[in-house]
Design a protein around this motif. Structure first.
Motif, PDB file in Angstrom:
ATOM      1  N   SER A   1     -47.982   4.690   9.999  1.00 60.00           N
ATOM      2  CA  SER A   1     -47.478   3.286   9.876  1.00 60.00           C
ATOM      3  C   SER A   1     -46.859   2.922   8.853  1.00 60.00           C
ATOM      4  O   SER A   1     -45.721   2.230   8.747  1.00 60.00           O
ATOM      5  N   ALA A   2     -47.441   3.203   7.666  1.00 68.39           N
ATOM      6  CA  ALA A   2     -47.188   2.734   6.283  1.00 68.39           C
ATOM      7  C   ALA A   2     -45.526   3.341   5.873  1.00 68.39           C
ATOM      8  O   ALA A   2     -44.835   2.664   5.359  1.00 68.39           O
TER       9      ALA A   2
ATOM     10  N   GLY B   1     -42.179   5.000   6.050  1.00 67.62           N
ATOM     11  CA  GLY B   1     -41.239   4.861   6.835  1.00 67.62           C
ATOM     12  C   GLY B   1     -39.933   4.237   6.045  1.00 67.62           C
ATOM     13  O   GLY B   1     -39.758   4.859   5.086  1.00 67.62           O
ATOM     14  N   LEU B   2     -38.965   3.454   6.717  1.00 69.85           N
ATOM     15  CA  LEU B   2     -37.832   3.104   6.102  1.00 69.85           C
ATOM     16  C   LEU B   2     -38.061   2.230   4.994  1.00 69.85           C
ATOM     17  O   LEU B   2     -37.247   2.246   4.099  1.00 69.85           O
ATOM     18  N   GLY B   3     -39.511   1.532   4.932  1.00 73.67           N
ATOM     19  CA  GLY B   3     -39.824   0.684   3.785  1.00 73.67           C
ATOM     20  C   GLY B   3     -39.854   1.571   2.592  1.00 73.67           C
ATOM     21  O   GLY B   3     -39.479   0.983   1.386  1.00 73.67           O
ATOM     22  N   ASN B   4     -40.294   2.868   2.438  1.00 71.59           N
ATOM     23  CA  ASN B   4     -40.265   3.631   1.649  1.00 71.59           C
ATOM     24  C   ASN B   4     -39.180   4.275   1.035  1.00 71.59           C
ATOM     25  O   ASN B   4     -38.876   4.156  -0.264  1.00 71.59           O
TER      26      ASN B   4
ATOM     27  N   ILE C   1     -39.132  -7.972  12.275  1.00 74.38           N
ATOM     28  CA  ILE C   1     -39.179  -6.575  11.560  1.00 74.38           C
ATOM     29  C   ILE C   1     -38.524  -5.365  12.577  1.00 74.38           C
ATOM     30  O   ILE C   1     -37.514  -4.971  12.251  1.00 74.38           O
TER      31      ILE C   1
ATOM     32  N   TYR D   1     -35.232  -3.528  11.683  1.00 76.26           N
ATOM     33  CA  TYR D   1     -35.666  -2.222  11.251  1.00 76.26           C
ATOM     34  C   TYR D   1     -34.912  -1.372  12.361  1.00 76.26           C
ATOM     35  O   TYR D   1     -34.662  -0.131  11.883  1.00 76.26           O
TER      36      TYR D   1
ATOM     37  N   PHE E   1     -44.844  -5.102   3.149  1.00 73.25           N
ATOM     38  CA  PHE E   1     -44.013  -4.459   3.949  1.00 73.25           C
ATOM     39  C   PHE E   1     -44.252  -3.126   4.177  1.00 73.25           C
ATOM     40  O   PHE E   1     -44.300  -2.417   5.282  1.00 73.25           O
ATOM     41  N   SER E   2     -44.380  -2.427   2.801  1.00 80.51           N
ATOM     42  CA  SER E   2     -44.589  -0.880   2.935  1.00 80.51           C
ATOM     43  C   SER E   2     -45.946  -0.566   3.315  1.00 80.51           C
ATOM     44  O   SER E   2     -46.075   0.432   4.218  1.00 80.51           O
TER      45      SER E   2
ATOM     46  N   SER F   1     -47.447  -2.131   5.852  1.00 79.82           N
ATOM     47  CA  SER F   1     -47.601  -2.735   7.023  1.00 79.82           C
ATOM     48  C   SER F   1     -48.736  -3.808   7.130  1.00 79.82           C
ATOM     49  O   SER F   1     -49.544  -3.832   7.894  1.00 79.82           O
TER      50      SER F   1
ATOM     51  N   LEU G   1     -49.786  -8.588   9.200  1.00 80.48           N
ATOM     52  CA  LEU G   1     -49.308  -9.036  10.541  1.00 80.48           C
ATOM     53  C   LEU G   1     -50.338  -8.553  11.552  1.00 80.48           C
ATOM     54  O   LEU G   1     -49.907  -8.698  12.751  1.00 80.48           O
TER      55      LEU G   1
ATOM     56  N   THR H   1     -51.058  -5.456  12.105  1.00 79.81           N
ATOM     57  CA  THR H   1     -50.909  -3.835  12.379  1.00 79.81           C
ATOM     58  C   THR H   1     -52.068  -2.988  12.025  1.00 79.81           C
ATOM     59  O   THR H   1     -52.609  -2.401  12.646  1.00 79.81           O
TER      60      THR H   1
ATOM     61  N   SER I   1     -43.463   3.996  12.610  1.00 81.14           N
ATOM     62  CA  SER I   1     -43.772   2.520  12.042  1.00 81.14           C
ATOM     63  C   SER I   1     -43.573   1.437  13.253  1.00 81.14           C
ATOM     64  O   SER I   1     -44.165   0.606  13.384  1.00 81.14           O
TER      65      SER I   1
ATOM     66  N   SER J   1     -46.135   1.114  15.759  1.00 82.43           N
ATOM     67  CA  SER J   1     -47.270   0.408  15.379  1.00 82.43           C
ATOM     68  C   SER J   1     -46.910  -1.008  15.274  1.00 82.43           C
ATOM     69  O   SER J   1     -47.783  -1.668  15.623  1.00 82.43           O
ATOM     70  N   MET J   2     -45.813  -1.387  14.828  1.00 78.97           N
ATOM     71  CA  MET J   2     -45.719  -2.896  14.822  1.00 78.97           C
ATOM     72  C   MET J   2     -45.339  -3.668  16.243  1.00 78.97           C
ATOM     73  O   MET J   2     -45.822  -4.743  16.492  1.00 78.97           O
TER      74      MET J   2
HETATM   75  N1  PFF Z   1     -44.520  -0.069   6.666  1.00 83.34           N
HETATM   76  C1  PFF Z   1     -43.441   0.265   7.328  1.00 83.34           C
HETATM   77  C2  PFF Z   1     -42.447   1.024   6.494  1.00 83.34           C
HETATM   78  O1  PFF Z   1     -42.778   1.018   5.260  1.00 83.34           O
HETATM   79  O2  PFF Z   1     -41.217   1.470   6.819  1.00 83.34           O
HETATM   80  C3  PFF Z   1     -42.772  -1.047   7.985  1.00 83.34           C
HETATM   81  C4  PFF Z   1     -43.788  -1.677   8.785  1.00 83.34           C
HETATM   82  C5  PFF Z   1     -44.336  -1.287   9.863  1.00 83.34           C
HETATM   83  C6  PFF Z   1     -43.891  -2.887   8.508  1.00 83.34           C
HETATM   84  C7  PFF Z   1     -45.311  -1.906  10.596  1.00 83.34           C
HETATM   85  C8  PFF Z   1     -44.657  -3.639   9.330  1.00 83.34           C
HETATM   86  C9  PFF Z   1     -45.652  -3.011  10.501  1.00 83.34           C
HETATM   87  F1  PFF Z   1     -46.533  -3.566  11.093  1.00 83.34           F
END
Ligand code: PFF
Length: 455
Positions: free
Chosen positions: A25-26, A28-31, A104, A108, A229-230, A232, A235, A237, A323, A326-327
């Motif tokens: 979940s953590a 993904g595109l965030g990283n 998101i 996303y 964000f990174s 997750s 919120l 999740t 990701s 999970s959201m």
């Molecule tokens: N953490 C994910 C990422 O870094 O791509 C983005 C994300 C996933 C944000 C799930 C929030 C969430 F609930």
């Protein structure tokens, strides 16, 4: 994941499953997309320093708090606040989570759609040019097209829909177990390649040498948004994932491992991107398009470039799916458990809302790029959703979660949950509790007030 237990909730089968799924979940595109562009816009090293401090000071404690709430109640964010806070109004924090998750998911999916376009382009051999300027033109012509970005956003959301509708978990756990290590290895290979580029020294110094003058309230706010964000976080999740943990899952250890692996992957992405940025002589500050213009240029210099770039974009699509799945659970759990909708209806509703806003976000780069509010200011839904969800809603949710767990829960209950009734001798227990009670709530509030220019 095992068969549902007495409380009718499935649980992760193995400890590795726990880590792989939370990391799934953590990561993904965030990283890989957001971290480099945020670091590039916010002074490189200055941003990274703030980011790491925030992960340690707020990220790990709030992650522990979400795990405690999820595992002890086996509920979604609304149910968790209700069960632990009885008749209080705390469950309203859940609404922050739902709004954030839908915002998101909308933007996303647009970026995940760009990734799919690039996967398609690399497989069809259309991703090989000579100069960074040509990659820039290619991205601009794609993102301003009237239908392509929308088509890919819709395809991505359809994939997400199909997986989420099945009731999830089993497939994700297996997929994450395999895909995450492969992604990690391929990132390491790209790192070595970038370290041999002529701009490696300048790139690394940009990322790792903090210029303290660049640490401003707005840089700190962006770093906080990126950290939440990174991970997750904020919120619900990770609360939902915590609800699938076993009784003996070590919470502090799982939170720390997840945070470390997630940060490591973001830093690896930075080590890949910035040497290339400086080698090609492009600006690190160009924002959301940065990675999509730099990465293909990097791949193009590798032998067997089509294979590398196709594999990379494929893994990134899968990482994005783990990701978004999970959201999506946040709002779907709300619709099904609170509003008593069927899962398939809830999934359709979640997808339809995200598709509606996703289309507008996708058009923010094309036909809606000149949209203004009665000529007063430009409306850019993509940037607004990205900024508002990460920098405002997630930290706000995290602040409420930390206050609730730090102050409203019984202290002994909290200690028992964090240490699995004393069987886990987490040395950091006191630090986590101190972080939840004092550091996270005051720190987040202060960064907000300063970053948004209120004080
Ligand atoms: N953490 C994910 C990422 O870094 O791509 C983005 C994300 C996933 C944000 C799930 C929030 C969430 F609930």
């Amino acid at each position: 994941m095992n068969e549902p237990d007495k409380q009718n909730r499935a649980q992760f089968a193995t400890r590795l499953g726990v880590i792989a799924t939370t990391v799934g979940s953590a990561v993904g595109l965030g990283n890989i997309w957001r971290f480099p562009y945020e670091a590039g816009q916010n002074g490189g090293g200055a941003f990274l320093l703030c980011y790491i401090l925030i992960i340690l000071a707020f990220g790990i404690p709030v992650l522990c708090a979400e795990f405690v709430m999820g595992r002890s109640t086996r509920s979604n964010i609304f149910g968790a606040f209700r069960k632990l806070g009885s008749k209080s109004k705390w469950h309203n924090v859940g609404y922050i989570g739902i709004i954030a998750s839908i915002m998101i998911l909308s933007f996303y999916s647009v970026v995940a759609g760009w990734t799919m376009e690039y996967l398609y382009q690399s497989i069809s051999g259309a991703l090989s040019h000579d100069t960074p300027a040509q990659y820039h033109e290619q991205f601009v012509s794609f993102s301003t097209s009237n239908w392509r970005p929308i088509m890919w956003t819709a395809i991505f959301l359809a994939l997400n829909y199909l997986i989420v509708r099945q009731g999830v978990k089993k497939g994700i756990e297996k997929m994450s177990n395999i895909m995450m290590p492969i992604l990690f290895i391929i990132l390491l290979i790209f790192c070595v390649n970038s370290l041999m580029m002529p701009g490696a020294k300048a790139g690394l110094s940009f990322l790792f040498n903090p210029d303290f003058d660049k640490i401003t309230p707005s840089v700190i706010l962006s770093a906080m948004g990126q950290a939440f964000f990174s991970l997750s976080l904020g919120l619900g999740t990770m609360m939902t994932y915590g609800s699938y943990f076993q009784k003996d899952t070590p919470l502090v250890k799982s939170a720390t491992t997840t945070a470390l692996l997630d940060s490591l992957i973001a830093i690896l992405a930075g080590v890949i991107i910035f040497p290339a940025v400086f080698s090609f002589g492009v600006s690190p500050e160009q924002g959301p398009t940065l990675v999509f213009e730099i990465l293909p240029s990097i791949f193009n210099h590798l032998p067997g470039s089509i294979i590398w770039s196709s594999l990379f974009f494929l893994l990134l699509v899968i990482a994005s799916l783990s990701s978004t799945i999970s959201m999506s659970e946040v709002s779907i759990a709300y619709f099904t458990e609170e509003k008593k909708m069927s899962r398939s209806r809830a999934t359709i509703l979640n997808t339809a809302i995200a598709l509606f806003f996703g289309i507008i976000c996708a058009m923010s780069f094309g036909c809606l790029s000149d949209l203004t509010f009665f000529g007063l200011f430009r409306i850019d839904l993509f940037t607004f959703f990205d900024f508002f969800s990460s920098n405002v809603l997630l930290p706000l949710g995290g602040m409420f979660i930390s206050i609730f767990v730090g102050w409203k829960l019984d202290k002994k209950f909290l200690r028992d949950e964090l240490s699995n009734h004393g069987t886990q001798h987490a040395r950091s227990l006191h630090l986590i509790i101190f972080g939840l009670r004092y550091i996270a709530p005051t720190g987040i509030a202060l960064i907000f007030l300063m970053g948004l220019g209120i004080i």
